[in-house]
Motif scaffolding. Structure first.
Motif, mmCIF file in Angstrom:
data_model
loop_
_atom_site.group_PDB
_atom_site.id
_atom_site.type_symbol
_atom_site.label_atom_id
_atom_site.label_comp_id
_atom_site.label_asym_id
_atom_site.label_seq_id
_atom_site.Cartn_x
_atom_site.Cartn_y
_atom_site.Cartn_z
ATOM 1 N N CYS A 121 0.770 -1.065 -0.190
ATOM 2 C CA CYS A 121 -0.002 -0.046 -0.084
ATOM 3 C C CYS A 121 0.907 1.311 0.104
ATOM 4 O O CYS A 121 1.893 1.435 0.770
ATOM 5 N N CYS A 160 -0.238 3.116 3.709
ATOM 6 C CA CYS A 160 0.170 2.547 5.097
ATOM 7 C C CYS A 160 1.177 1.697 4.944
ATOM 8 O O CYS A 160 1.880 0.959 5.874
ATOM 9 N N CYS A 183 -6.188 -0.790 -0.853
ATOM 10 C CA CYS A 183 -5.762 -1.510 0.524
ATOM 11 C C CYS A 183 -7.013 -1.000 1.366
ATOM 12 O O CYS A 183 -7.971 -0.204 0.994
ATOM 13 N N CYS A 202 -7.200 0.433 3.818
ATOM 14 C CA CYS A 202 -7.065 1.746 4.423
ATOM 15 C C CYS A 202 -7.626 2.878 3.407
ATOM 16 O O CYS A 202 -7.727 3.982 3.742
HETATM 17 ZN ZN ZN Z 1 -2.992 0.575 3.177
#
Ligand code: ZN
Ligand code: BJW
Length: 242
Positions: free
Chosen positions: A116, A119, A137, A139
Motif C-alpha cells: 500500500c 500505510c 488497500c 485503508c
Molecule cells: Zn493501506
C-alpha cells in the motif's frame, strides 16, 4: 569445480524463459516494445497506474500457469548438496521456491505481493486483478506491486547478504541475466575480483562475459543441470576420498 564448497548463484529473467516467462532484454525482451521507465518506475506508475497494473496482472496470469524448469530444479538440489550455497535472484516470479529452493535472496521483491502506498502494509493474498480500477488497500490507499522499480532502493538486508556471499564464495554462477541492472550487476564482478571461479550461462554476451572465466552459450535448462551433475560428481568423489 572440485573443492568448490561455497557456491553463489545469481539468476535473472533468462532462467525463467524456458518456463514461458518473458525477459526484459534480449531478442524477445519486453523493453524492445515498451520503455522501462513507463512500466517499472514510480514515475511511470504515477503517470499511468492502469497500464502498469495491466502489465503486472498479465504477468501474474502467465505465472499462474508456469512451472519451474530443469534449471530451477537443479539449483534446488544443489542447495541441499552443498555445504554453503547462496541463491540470489533478480526474478520476482517465485519459481525457485516452487522448485524447492529453501533460501532465496530476492533482490527485486516479489510479484505476488502488493504494497500500500499509504500505510505500506504488504499483503500476499490472491493476486489483485486490475478490472478497470486501481486496486486499493483496506485503508483506502492505492496498492502497487511489491517489486523494486528503477530508482528504488533494494531491500538492504537482502542486498548485504548478496554482497557477502559474492565476496566469500569460491564458485559463482551468473545465469540468464543481462548483467545490465545495478546493483545486481556488480555481484558477478565482485565474485571475480574476490577470486571465485566465475561461470556465465547466457545465450548472448553481456558486460560480464569478458570477466567470466567461462561463458556457456547454452540454455539454462540444459547448462545448469549439467553443471550441477559435474559439480556433484567431482565433489562427492573428493569428499569420499578424504
Ligand atoms: Zn493501506
Ligand atoms: C537466457 C535464456 C535461456 C534468455 N537460458 N539465458 C550504477 C550504474 C548505472 C546505473 C545505476 C547504477 N546504480 C543504480 C543505477 C540505476 C538503475 C540501473 O541499474 N540502471 C541501468 C539499467 C543502467 N538501478 C536501479 O535503479 C536500482 N536501484 C538502485 O540502484 O537504488 C539505489 C539508487 C536509488 C536512487 C538513485 C540512485 C541509486 C533498482 C533496479 C530495479 C530493477 N527492476 C526491474 C523490474 C523489477 C520488477 C519486475 O520484474 O517487474 O528488475 S527492471 C528488470 O531488469 C527486472 C530485472 O530483475 C532486471 C534485470 O534483468 P535480467 O534479470 O538480467 O533480465 P534481462 O531480460 O535483462 O536478461 C535476460 C538474459 O537472459 C539475456 O541476457 C538473455 O540473453 C538471457 N537468456 N533466455 C540462458 N533460456
Amino acid at each position: 569445480m572440485a573443492g568448490k564448497r561455497n557456491v553463489a548463484v545469481l539468476t535473472g529473467a533468462g532462467i525463467s524463459a524456458e518456463s514461458g516467462l518473458g525477459t526484459f532484454r534480449g531478442k524477445e525482451g519486453i523493453w524492445n516494445k515498451m520503455r522501462p521507465e513507463e512500466l517499472a518506475s514510480m514515475e511511470g506508475f504515477m503517470a499511468n497506474p492502469e497500464l502498469v497494473w495491466e502489465w503486472y496482472n498479465y504477468r501474474r496470469s502467465v505465472l499462474a500457469e508456469a512451472k519451474p524448469n530443469p534449471a530451477h530444479h537443479a539449483l534446488a538440489k544443489w542447495e541441499s548438496a552443498c555445504p554453503k550455497f547462496t541463491l540470489i535472484t533478480q526474478n520476482v516470479d517465485g519459481l525457485h521456491q516452487m522448485a524447492g529452493s529453501k533460501s532465496v535472496l530476492e533482490l527485486h521483491g516479489s510479484i505476488k505481493i502488493n504494497r500500500c502506498l499509504s500505510c505500506a502494509q504488504e499483503s500476499s493474498d490472491e493476486p489483485v486483478r486490475y478490472e478497470g480500477k486501481i486496486p486499493c488497500c483496506s485503508c483506502g490507499g492505492r496498492l502497487r506491486p511489491g517489486v523494486v522499480w528503477f530508482g528504488e532502493m533494494l531491500p538492504e538486508a537482502v542486498l548485504s547478504q548478496a554482497f557477502r556471499a559474492s565476496t566469500e564464495c569460491d564458485l559463482f554462477l551468473a545465469v540468464g541475466t543481462s548483467a545490465a541492472v545495478y546493483p545486481a550487476a556488480s555481484l558477478p564482478e565482485i565474485a571475480f575480483e574476490s577470486g571465485a571461479l566465475t561461470i556465465e550461462i547466457n545465450l548472448e554476451h553481456t558486460p560480464f562475459t569478458e570477466s567470466a572465466h567461462f561463458h556457456l552459450a547454452a540454455q539454462a535448462g540444459l547448462a545448469v543441470p549439467a553443471l550441477y551433475h559435474a559439480w556433484s560428481h567431482c565433489n562427492m568423489t573428493a569428499s569420499n576420498n578424504t
